[in-house]
Design an enzyme around this catalytic site. Structure first.
Site, PDB file in Angstrom:
ATOM      1  N   GLU A 351       5.705   7.659   1.834  1.00 53.81           N
ATOM      2  CA  GLU A 351       5.921   7.576   3.279  1.00 53.81           C
ATOM      3  C   GLU A 351       6.836   6.407   3.607  1.00 53.81           C
ATOM      4  O   GLU A 351       6.555   5.262   3.228  1.00 53.81           O
ATOM      5  CB  GLU A 351       4.594   7.369   4.022  1.00 53.81           C
ATOM      6  N   CYS A 352       7.923   6.681   4.293  1.00 49.99           N
ATOM      7  CA  CYS A 352       8.831   5.671   4.840  1.00 49.99           C
ATOM      8  C   CYS A 352       9.331   4.719   3.755  1.00 49.99           C
ATOM      9  O   CYS A 352      10.299   5.030   3.072  1.00 49.99           O
ATOM     10  CB  CYS A 352       8.141   4.928   5.984  1.00 49.99           C
TER      11      CYS A 352
END
Length: 469
Positions: A351-352
């Site tokens: 994530e990210c």
């Protein structure tokens, strides 16, 4: 039923001093020997880190064996998890505590854009049946503070504002004027913090610097915050207000699920990135992975040159890889180990920050090269809630799975999606985003797995099926 005394710390707007007051109260009450449960409204990862430090450092200062008290800061996000989970998640986090302190987000009545009160501090306070303490930046005003407090207290009759803490008060005379103005408002003044000697944490492009990056300095700041709050706030009145909260009819959320049956009964190892570069995670994710049958083992990509022994799955959450790009790039043995794991087909959830780490490069520095994409810092902040749908089956979700998440970054990835995107964003705009290839699921979108616990079980199932464990 939940009978934990509780307070929600809110403000008319961002920048009024919510974090200062909430964190200071957590530390001050912990120093008095109370077991304090820290919470944060919204998706923010950084404030909960300071909250956890506040309660642990306060407990340590209290002595008497409380130095072992460790309680993670937990988020209460009604957009990502839904209003129905707020009470259960709170009950789960606050179990066994003497007091819960909930820091709000933005202004008291500000929530998800175009969604009314959804995800606002006001909504969470109502869901928790908790009294609100309004932190007001009193600089550059005197009698007008009464009109401001009256407006906030009367806007929604279901929101109970039980007191106000005046922040950035200049002088004794300024304090008298403010107190006189509020005397007939029906909202008691529960604290006054002076403008001088403000305790603050350093900031950068996405807000406060995470506590993991400045632990020693943060500990000292926590002691100062606790001292300021003790000196300026009526702790007895605040505790009495917290104890006035009625019982909450909510059963504690549990990550319980049928664990995935592992080959030979050996639990698969799921490595979870941590350290200074990857500080963004929700405590419930680890709890869900463990309940699903995994052994969760943390590692630090800045220092560890190999993945934990027996790793069958990898979770790389959010953080600040752009700050540590040279160091991450220099750890070539780990980059190759991550790439090799991805090539093997093992499940990898990124994530990210994790997305950037899997890219070919970040600001010109070589990364893991799992994804044929390059990332760079930009001057534009991408921020907001998102609603998305899984486009195809992957390591986290079946095609058609609908999720609500949050995006928060100043980087740009080129291209922004692979041949098989991770998500189709359907609100607030329509676009495809992220990458699915083999066992890899990489995206800018942060999600809260408490809302979709099947994602954790699916991930652990892929760990079991990806090889002999």
């Amino acid at each position: 039923m939940v009978n934990v005394p509780r307070l929600v710390i809110a403000a008319p707007s961002s920048g009024s001093g919510k974090t200062t007051v909430a964190t200071g109260l957590m530390a001050a009450f912990s120093e008095r020997g109370l077991l304090v449960s820290p919470h944060k409204v919204g998706p923010d990862y950084i404030d909960p880190g300071y909250h956890a430090l506040a309660v642990s450092s306060g407990a340590s200062a209290a002595g008497g064996g409380r130095g072992t008290w460790v309680r993670p800061g937990r988020n209460l996000d009604a957009y990502m998890c839904g209003p129905g989970l707020i009470g259960p998640l709170f009950a789960h986090g606050a179990a066994g505590c003497d007091l819960a302190v909930v820091e709000g987000v933005m202004g008291l009545y500000d929530g998800a854009s175009d969604q009314g009160e959804l995800a606002s501090t006001a909504q969470v306070s109502k869901l928790l049946r908790a009294p609100v303490v309004l932190v007001v930046d009193a600089s550059s005003q005197s009698r007008s503070v009464a009109a401001l407090v009256h407006g906030f207290a009367s806007w929604d009759p279901e929101v109970r504002i039980g007191g106000v803490i005046l922040n950035k008060v200049a002088t004794d005379r300024h304090e008298r004027l403010l107190r006189d103005a509020l005397d007939g408002s029906g909202v008691p003044v529960l604290g006054v913090l002076r403008r001088t000697d403000q305790v603050s944490a350093p900031s950068r492009h996405l807000g406060l610097v995470p506590v993991a990056e400045r632990h020693t300095d943060a500990l000292e700041a926590m002691r100062e915050l606790a001292e300021r709050v003790r000196a300026g706030c009526d702790l007895e009145a605040l505790l009495a207000l917290a104890r006035s909260a009625p019982a909450l009819d909510a059963a504690a959320w549990e990550p319980g699920m049928e664990p995935v049956a592992a080959n030979g009964g050996v639990r698969p190892v799921v490595a979870v990135a941590g350290g200074s570069a990857f500080t963004f995670s929700y405590a419930e994710h680890t709890e869900l992975l463990t309940a699903a049958g995994a052994d969760v083992v943390p590692f630090d990509p800045l220092r560890d040159e190999k993945l934990p022994d027996g790793t069958r799955g990898l979770v790389i959450g959010g953080g600040f890889p752009e700050v540590y790009a040279p160091e991450l790039s220099a750890n070539e043995p780990l980059r190759e180990a991550v790439a090799e794991l991805a090539r093997s087909g093992a499940p990898v959830a990124a994530e990210c920050a994790g997305l950037l780490y899997l890219a070919r490069s970040l600001d010109g520095k070589p990364m893991c090269g799992v994804l044929a994409a390059d990332a760079r810092m930009s001057g534009r902040l991408t921020l907001g809630y998102r609603e998305a749908v899984a486009i195809g089956d992957n390591a986290l979700a079946r095609a058609g799975t609908r999720v609500r998440g949050h995006e928060f970054h100043r980087t740009v990835l080129e291209p922004g999606a692979g041949a098989d995107p991770a998500w189709g964003v359907v609100h607030p705009e329509r676009r495809v985003e992220g990458f699915v290839q083999g066992g890899v699921h990489a995206s800018y979108l942060h999600t809260h797995w408490a809302a979709t616990p099947q994602m954790a079980r699916r991930f652990v199932g892929r760990c079991v099926s990806s090889g002999d464990v």
